[in-house]
Design a protein around this motif. Structure first.
Motif, PDB file in Angstrom:
ATOM      1  N   PRO A 126      46.172  39.248  30.540  1.00 43.46           N
ATOM      2  CA  PRO A 126      46.272  40.783  30.821  1.00 43.46           C
ATOM      3  C   PRO A 126      45.029  41.349  30.358  1.00 43.46           C
ATOM      4  O   PRO A 126      44.612  41.070  28.928  1.00 43.46           O
ATOM      5  N   GLY A 127      44.242  42.355  30.929  1.00 45.85           N
ATOM      6  CA  GLY A 127      42.908  42.868  30.147  1.00 45.85           C
ATOM      7  C   GLY A 127      41.692  41.917  30.307  1.00 45.85           C
ATOM      8  O   GLY A 127      40.758  42.453  29.573  1.00 45.85           O
ATOM      9  N   ALA A 128      41.913  40.657  30.942  1.00 48.08           N
ATOM     10  CA  ALA A 128      40.874  39.972  30.973  1.00 48.08           C
ATOM     11  C   ALA A 128      39.446  40.480  31.387  1.00 48.08           C
ATOM     12  O   ALA A 128      38.376  40.024  31.235  1.00 48.08           O
ATOM     13  N   ALA A 129      39.849  41.199  32.534  1.00 48.50           N
ATOM     14  CA  ALA A 129      38.626  41.880  33.177  1.00 48.50           C
ATOM     15  C   ALA A 129      38.065  43.241  32.533  1.00 48.50           C
ATOM     16  O   ALA A 129      37.285  44.059  32.872  1.00 48.50           O
ATOM     17  N   GLY A 130      38.670  43.692  31.370  1.00 45.28           N
ATOM     18  CA  GLY A 130      38.290  44.878  30.546  1.00 45.28           C
ATOM     19  C   GLY A 130      39.268  45.714  30.511  1.00 45.28           C
ATOM     20  O   GLY A 130      40.504  45.579  31.169  1.00 45.28           O
ATOM     21  N   ARG A 131      39.078  46.885  29.641  1.00 43.55           N
ATOM     22  CA  ARG A 131      39.751  47.971  29.518  1.00 43.55           C
ATOM     23  C   ARG A 131      39.826  48.981  30.695  1.00 43.55           C
ATOM     24  O   ARG A 131      38.754  49.146  31.364  1.00 43.55           O
ATOM     25  N   ARG A 132      40.809  49.307  31.508  1.00 44.26           N
ATOM     26  CA  ARG A 132      40.799  49.818  32.786  1.00 44.26           C
ATOM     27  C   ARG A 132      41.260  51.288  32.553  1.00 44.26           C
ATOM     28  O   ARG A 132      42.098  51.718  31.843  1.00 44.26           O
ATOM     29  N   LEU A 133      40.631  52.145  33.324  1.00 42.46           N
ATOM     30  CA  LEU A 133      40.764  53.655  33.147  1.00 42.46           C
ATOM     31  C   LEU A 133      41.283  54.145  34.412  1.00 42.46           C
ATOM     32  O   LEU A 133      40.698  53.875  35.648  1.00 42.46           O
ATOM     33  N   TYR A 134      42.689  54.956  34.255  1.00 47.36           N
ATOM     34  CA  TYR A 134      42.990  55.404  35.809  1.00 47.36           C
ATOM     35  C   TYR A 134      42.980  56.880  35.749  1.00 47.36           C
ATOM     36  O   TYR A 134      43.172  57.606  34.619  1.00 47.36           O
ATOM     37  N   MET A 135      43.221  57.372  36.740  1.00 46.22           N
ATOM     38  CA  MET A 135      43.432  58.925  36.927  1.00 46.22           C
ATOM     39  C   MET A 135      44.582  59.247  37.794  1.00 46.22           C
ATOM     40  O   MET A 135      45.036  58.366  38.687  1.00 46.22           O
ATOM     41  N   LEU A 136      45.273  60.321  37.429  1.00 43.90           N
ATOM     42  CA  LEU A 136      46.352  60.822  38.155  1.00 43.90           C
ATOM     43  C   LEU A 136      46.220  62.197  38.413  1.00 43.90           C
ATOM     44  O   LEU A 136      45.871  63.152  37.398  1.00 43.90           O
ATOM     45  N   HIS A 137      46.438  62.832  39.654  1.00 43.69           N
ATOM     46  CA  HIS A 137      46.376  64.249  40.122  1.00 43.69           C
ATOM     47  C   HIS A 137      47.958  64.444  40.418  1.00 43.69           C
ATOM     48  O   HIS A 137      48.403  63.747  40.944  1.00 43.69           O
ATOM     49  N   PRO A 138      48.636  65.519  39.936  1.00 44.09           N
ATOM     50  CA  PRO A 138      50.040  65.838  40.297  1.00 44.09           C
ATOM     51  C   PRO A 138      50.068  65.774  41.757  1.00 44.09           C
ATOM     52  O   PRO A 138      51.180  65.782  42.238  1.00 44.09           O
ATOM     53  N   THR A 139      49.137  66.412  42.830  1.00 44.61           N
ATOM     54  CA  THR A 139      49.502  66.208  44.138  1.00 44.61           C
ATOM     55  C   THR A 139      49.639  65.045  44.896  1.00 44.61           C
ATOM     56  O   THR A 139      49.997  64.916  46.013  1.00 44.61           O
TER      57      THR A 139
END
Length: 511
Positions: A409-422
């Motif tokens: 897990p995480g071998a490719a680096g830290r991952r940033l995610y985005m969520l929009h309530p729609t």
């Protein structure tokens, strides 16, 4: 865990697709414009980054610029026109720097302290001052310095009388203008042995308005300033499972022996124990964080302990709701899941057991939740209001497809995610970063259209020092290049349609 909630009214309409290529992870190729290096030291420079980022329009081009701190471990001037010795410091010393949010050029950088500093930016300066605002830097050994955010020039510098064994409890707290110079003053809390002392300094001159006085408590970092419904200012300090407090009026008048225009609140004075300065709060664990949050008739208090989140009425401190947790290591983030309805993003648990949840601030009800393993040292989450009166939420973690053969897990680096309530059934993976991240913010650089993720990367300790850089990632470009993660089966829209919808989001400033 399946996400909860629905798109509801105001969902963004689908639009025409954008032509694009694809990468090995199933998303389109990231355009070069998605990343812009705002600042990178010269070749061979050695530095250490501090966990601090601030945004302010320094060069008055109507685009927010970025301020950050670093320790320069190289004795030469490098990119800066100043060296540590120019300001009377030995090398290494702490610099504050401003870089253009538009071009990435260095606007100014200057040594401000010998050692690690606490900073508060956006401090308004006295009436008639040539500098409209300043960054106030508290460094060690004791020094209090105000830097003009427009030019980087020192506005004033004052020694501060902290003992050798004293430690500063961050953050610096802004209090009302007690010396009547037109600038808010600063309350500095110092922990010395088993006692917390408070001193008030002028925000306009740095001179001591109120000498040190004991608050009569043994507290920890994370204090806040709370204004009651009566308009009285109280300092709140986590004290284990208790909540310690002292009125700013009482602290100032006791030491200065002068009256102040500040108010006291009879209800709070009755609730406070005269002997221990503790408020009666039934916390189920040690208090980690305190937050002022919007309520129906003024600010309420969100108390985060090791075992629960608790919303307290901002006046009589009665619990409005409690949400049990297993392990909380992060300060929650405020935003809007439903239009104009405050919500709070919380992280529950760590490592493979971590969950990200959105709670309705008024009731504590779960609006959305998702299991999302994290890595030690992941940056904090963030939110940014959108034009539809909701918020976009940004958080770090690891969401692997069910058919992924990645073993670490995480071998490719830290991952940033985005969520929009729609789109509650979709996460958008915006980026993955393999270098150490010291600070992270999502900033509205231009009203309505130019939102960006700002990353401060580099070593956080001097063993060994290395390159420190600030990078701007334009949110719209990251969205168009993002990898769509479907949290539940049956999504009707294609990945490209999801990217198109989210790319048309417009952002707004905080009210």
């Amino acid at each position: 865990m399946r996400p909860q909630g629905g798109a509801g009214p105001g969902a963004l309409p689908p639009g025409p697709p954008h032509p694009t290529g694809s990468d090995a992870r199933g998303g389109p190729e990231r355009p070069a414009a998605a990343r812009q290096q705002l600042r990178q030291p010269r070749e061979g420079a050695a530095a250490v980054a501090y966990d601090f980022l601030a945004a302010e329009d320094v060069n008055k081009d109507k685009i927010q610029d970025i301020l950050f701190l670093y320790k320069n471990t190289n004795s030469s001037r490098g990119n800066s026109s100043f060296s540590c010795a120019d300001e009377g410091f030995s090398c290494p010393c702490t610099f504050v720097a401003a870089v253009s949010g538009a071009s990435g050029s260095v606007l100014w950088e200057r040594p401000v302290a010998q050692d690690r500093a606490f900073v508060e930016c956006g401090i308004l300066q006295p009436r008639g001052s040539a500098a409209p605002s300043a960054c106030v830097v508290l460094g060690r050994p004791g020094s209090l310095v105000a830097v003009d955010t427009l030019t980087g020039k020192t506005l004033w510098s004052q020694p501060s009388s902290f003992g050798g064994n004293a430690s500063v409890l961050s953050p610096l707290l802004r209090v009302p203008d007690l010396d009547a110079d037109g600038a808010p003053d600063l309350l500095v809390l110092i922990q010395e042995e088993n006692q917390v002392n408070g001193s008030i300094y002028s925000g306009g001159t740095g001179q001591q308005v109120s000498p040190p006085d004991s608050l009569g408590v043994d507290g920890t970092s994370g204090s806040i300033l709370h204004v009651t419904r009566a308009g009285a200012h109280y300092v709140l300090i986590p004290c284990g499972t208790a909540l310690c407090s002292r009125s700013v009026k009482g602290l100032y008048e006791k030491v200065s022996r002068r009256d102040s225009p500040l108010k006291s609140d009879p209800l709070w004075e009755d609730m406070l124990s005269a002997a221990s300065h503790r408020l009666v709060v039934h916390s189920s664990g040690a208090i980690r964080y305190l937050m002022n949050v919007p309520g129906k008739a003024g600010d309420d208090l969100l108390l985060v302990s090791t075992e629960a989140y608790m919303l307290l009425d901002g006046q009589d401190l009665t619990p409005r709701w409690t949400f049990g947790t297993t392990q909380v290591l992060r300060k929650p983030v405020l935003g809007y899941y439903k239009p104009d309805t405050p919500a709070v993003l919380v992280e529950n648990g760590t490592g493979p057991d971590r969950q990200v949840l959105l709670l309705d601030l008024g009731s504590g009800a779960v609006l959305w939740s998702q299991a999302l393993p994290g890595l030690p040292g992941d940056p904090p989450s963030a939110s940014l209001p959108t034009a539809d009166h909701r918020s976009a939420f940004f958080f770090w973690g690891i969401h692997e497809p069910t058919d992924s053969n990645q073993t670490e897990p995480g071998a490719a680096g830290r991952r940033l995610y985005m969520l929009h309530p729609t789109l509650p059934g979709v996460l958008l993976e915006l980026d993955n970063v393999s270098v150490p991240i010291v600070a992270f913010q999502v900033v509205l650089l231009e009203p309505g259209r130019h939102a960006a993720c700002i990353l401060l990367t580099g070593p956080a300790s001097p063993s060994p020092p290395g390159l420190v850089s600030v990078t701007k990632h334009k949110v719209q470009d990251l969205v168009l290049a993002g990898r769509v993660v479907h949290l539940a089966e049956g999504g009707a829209e294609s990945d490209q349609a999801v990217r198109d919808r989210l790319s048309r989001l417009r952002y707004r400033s905080e009210a």
